[in-house]
Design a protein around this motif. Structure first.
Motif, PDB file in Angstrom:
ATOM      1  N   VAL A  31       0.719  -1.024   0.007  1.00 43.74           N
ATOM      2  CA  VAL A  31       0.007  -0.104  -0.118  1.00 43.74           C
ATOM      3  C   VAL A  31       0.822   1.096   0.026  1.00 43.74           C
ATOM      4  O   VAL A  31       0.571   2.247  -0.710  1.00 43.74           O
ATOM      5  CB  VAL A  31      -0.840  -0.019   1.380  1.00 43.74           C
ATOM      6  CG1 VAL A  31      -1.566   1.375   1.359  1.00 43.74           C
ATOM      7  CG2 VAL A  31      -2.054  -1.120   1.061  1.00 43.74           C
ATOM      8  N   THR A  32       1.964   1.410   0.901  1.00 46.35           N
ATOM      9  CA  THR A  32       2.937   2.482   1.122  1.00 46.35           C
ATOM     10  C   THR A  32       3.469   2.603  -0.390  1.00 46.35           C
ATOM     11  O   THR A  32       3.456   3.679  -0.922  1.00 46.35           O
ATOM     12  CB  THR A  32       3.860   2.391   2.007  1.00 46.35           C
ATOM     13  OG1 THR A  32       3.305   1.980   3.123  1.00 46.35           O
ATOM     14  CG2 THR A  32       4.774   3.593   1.981  1.00 46.35           C
ATOM     15  N   SER A  83       1.153   3.997  -3.218  1.00 47.64           N
ATOM     16  CA  SER A  83       1.058   5.578  -2.997  1.00 47.64           C
ATOM     17  C   SER A  83       2.306   6.361  -3.369  1.00 47.64           C
ATOM     18  O   SER A  83       2.032   7.455  -4.215  1.00 47.64           O
ATOM     19  CB  SER A  83       0.634   5.790  -1.402  1.00 47.64           C
ATOM     20  OG  SER A  83      -0.594   5.141  -1.135  1.00 47.64           O
ATOM     21  N   LYS A  84       3.212   5.848  -3.238  1.00 48.06           N
ATOM     22  CA  LYS A  84       4.566   6.479  -3.506  1.00 48.06           C
ATOM     23  C   LYS A  84       4.682   6.564  -5.140  1.00 48.06           C
ATOM     24  O   LYS A  84       5.069   7.443  -5.783  1.00 48.06           O
ATOM     25  CB  LYS A  84       5.560   5.754  -2.967  1.00 48.06           C
ATOM     26  CG  LYS A  84       7.068   6.436  -3.173  1.00 48.06           C
ATOM     27  CD  LYS A  84       8.143   5.914  -2.410  1.00 48.06           C
ATOM     28  CE  LYS A  84       9.590   6.592  -2.866  1.00 48.06           C
ATOM     29  NZ  LYS A  84      10.677   5.936  -2.019  1.00 48.06           N
ATOM     30  N   GLU A  94       2.404   8.806  -6.840  1.00 48.98           N
ATOM     31  CA  GLU A  94       3.005  10.340  -6.655  1.00 48.98           C
ATOM     32  C   GLU A  94       4.001  10.469  -7.517  1.00 48.98           C
ATOM     33  O   GLU A  94       4.218  11.661  -8.210  1.00 48.98           O
ATOM     34  CB  GLU A  94       2.997  10.503  -5.065  1.00 48.98           C
ATOM     35  CG  GLU A  94       3.662  11.960  -4.900  1.00 48.98           C
ATOM     36  CD  GLU A  94       4.081  12.157  -3.443  1.00 48.98           C
ATOM     37  OE1 GLU A  94       4.576  13.144  -2.958  1.00 48.98           O
ATOM     38  OE2 GLU A  94       3.625  11.095  -2.643  1.00 48.98           O
ATOM     39  N   ALA A 139      -1.648  11.127  -9.971  1.00 48.76           N
ATOM     40  CA  ALA A 139      -2.785  11.356  -8.973  1.00 48.76           C
ATOM     41  C   ALA A 139      -3.812  12.167  -9.399  1.00 48.76           C
ATOM     42  O   ALA A 139      -3.567  13.167 -10.105  1.00 48.76           O
ATOM     43  CB  ALA A 139      -2.177  12.003  -7.534  1.00 48.76           C
ATOM     44  N   THR A 168      -9.402   4.156  -3.460  1.00 50.25           N
ATOM     45  CA  THR A 168      -8.413   3.742  -4.724  1.00 50.25           C
ATOM     46  C   THR A 168      -7.737   2.445  -4.399  1.00 50.25           C
ATOM     47  O   THR A 168      -7.036   2.074  -5.498  1.00 50.25           O
ATOM     48  CB  THR A 168      -7.589   4.992  -4.842  1.00 50.25           C
ATOM     49  OG1 THR A 168      -6.890   5.148  -3.835  1.00 50.25           O
ATOM     50  CG2 THR A 168      -8.318   6.177  -5.088  1.00 50.25           C
ATOM     51  N   ILE A 169      -7.508   2.257  -3.363  1.00 49.07           N
ATOM     52  CA  ILE A 169      -6.660   1.068  -2.975  1.00 49.07           C
ATOM     53  C   ILE A 169      -7.360   0.012  -2.147  1.00 49.07           C
ATOM     54  O   ILE A 169      -7.801   0.249  -1.196  1.00 49.07           O
ATOM     55  CB  ILE A 169      -5.286   1.320  -2.096  1.00 49.07           C
ATOM     56  CG1 ILE A 169      -4.454   2.155  -2.873  1.00 49.07           C
ATOM     57  CG2 ILE A 169      -4.590  -0.043  -1.739  1.00 49.07           C
ATOM     58  CD1 ILE A 169      -3.209   2.636  -2.385  1.00 49.07           C
ATOM     59  N   TYR A 209      -4.825  -1.184  -7.075  1.00 52.25           N
ATOM     60  CA  TYR A 209      -5.018  -0.134  -6.811  1.00 52.25           C
ATOM     61  C   TYR A 209      -6.105   0.506  -8.253  1.00 52.25           C
ATOM     62  O   TYR A 209      -5.595   0.195  -9.426  1.00 52.25           O
ATOM     63  CB  TYR A 209      -3.698   0.762  -7.278  1.00 52.25           C
ATOM     64  CG  TYR A 209      -3.660   2.343  -7.985  1.00 52.25           C
ATOM     65  CD1 TYR A 209      -4.301   3.320  -7.024  1.00 52.25           C
ATOM     66  CD2 TYR A 209      -3.329   2.650  -9.024  1.00 52.25           C
ATOM     67  CE1 TYR A 209      -4.127   4.528  -7.334  1.00 52.25           C
ATOM     68  CE2 TYR A 209      -3.291   3.717  -9.539  1.00 52.25           C
ATOM     69  CZ  TYR A 209      -3.816   4.764  -8.444  1.00 52.25           C
ATOM     70  OH  TYR A 209      -3.934   6.221  -8.992  1.00 52.25           O
ATOM     71  N   SER A 260      -7.263   3.816 -10.113  1.00 53.77           N
ATOM     72  CA  SER A 260      -6.812   5.184  -9.981  1.00 53.77           C
ATOM     73  C   SER A 260      -8.043   6.251  -9.666  1.00 53.77           C
ATOM     74  O   SER A 260      -7.762   7.320  -9.136  1.00 53.77           O
ATOM     75  CB  SER A 260      -6.395   5.723 -11.549  1.00 53.77           C
ATOM     76  OG  SER A 260      -7.296   5.444 -12.536  1.00 53.77           O
TER      77      SER A 260
END
Length: 258
Positions: A99-100, A103-104, A107, A112, A120-121, A130, A132
């Motif tokens: 998950v982390t 997100s990274k 970004e 995003a 979204t996740i 994921y 979008s």
């Protein structure tokens, strides 16, 4: 002679997160009369219930249908009721890392979005997905966001460096699926082979993401004859051709779909 026809779900049997239409449901039911059928998708079990099973007749032919949610990391068969045969679930630590990293990667890629519909996740147990625009995004918005897969391919490239110990695949209209290493649709194909005792040479795979990086591509790499489609409409014509080939015993001895 082909004994098992395997399908992707979203973009192949139905539009993303949408139910089978009446024609597709009828064709699948007819196909079950002449061959075994399996459906492998990145969706969770509940999505299969909504999109597929609630639109098929609940009769003895369901015993010939295998359901493999989350890219084959789960397996369900019908024997009076639907039973789960296995599930390859993540640990809590693995989920946090995935998950982390998702997100990274989003970004870093610069994709995003401001407006989303739902989460979204999504944690699907054996798969982290994921989406979008969110799980409940309207189909027309999904189709516009990444029609050429370029955005998700960029996100996937970044993810591959962040979580190389996991499998990352593009799926659906706007989604990216993360599973344990080596567990993808090829894994599902091998499970179908071992559980149903049907060789890969006796299978056909139909999907809309049969390209390198697509979540259908591992099925082709597993040695299954694969038929790429662009929409459920094309899939209907493929099913009609398969039924015409396998529906007659005499034809079935000589007809070659490949």
């Amino acid at each position: 002679m082909k004994k098992l026809i395997v399908f992707d779900l979203d973009g192949t049997l139905a539009a993303s997160k949408s139910p089978l239409d009446s024609e597709m449901a009828s064709l699948l039911h007819y196909l079950l009369g002449v061959a075994r059928v399996a459906i492998i998708s990145g969706g969770a079990w509940l999505q299969f219930e909504k999109q597929v099973l609630s639109h098929l007749p609940c009769d003895d032919l369901l015993a010939k249908l295998s359901i493999l949610p989350t890219c084959g990391t789960q397996f369900f068969q019908f024997n009076g009721a639907w039973k789960k045969l296995y599930a390859e679930d993540f640990t809590a630590d693995e989920k946090v890392k995935i998950v982390t990293s998702l997100s990274k990667a989003v970004e870093t890629a610069g994709f995003a979005v401001e407006k989303t519909w739902g989460e979204t996740i999504e944690d699907r147990g054996s798969q982290i997905t994921y989406s979008s625009l969110g799980q409940q995004a309207p189909l027309e918005e999904k189709v516009k966001w990444d029609a050429d897969f370029a955005k998700r391919k960029k996100i996937k490239t970044i993810l591959d460096t962040l979580i190389p110990e996991f499998s990352v695949r593009l799926g659906g209209a706007t989604s990216i699926d993360v599973t344990k290493p080596g567990i993808d649709k090829a894994y599902g194909i091998r499970k179908l082979r071992d559980i149903l005792h049907i060789s890969t040479q006796e299978m056909i795979y139909v999907g809309d993401a049969l390209f390198p990086g697509g979540n259908d591509y591992p099925a082709e790499q597993a040695g299954v004859i694969s038929i790429p489609v662009k929409s459920p409409t094309e899939t209907k014509r493929v099913i009609e051709a398969i039924i015409a080939c396998l529906g007659d015993d005499q034809q079935a001895r000589t007809c070659k779909v490949d």
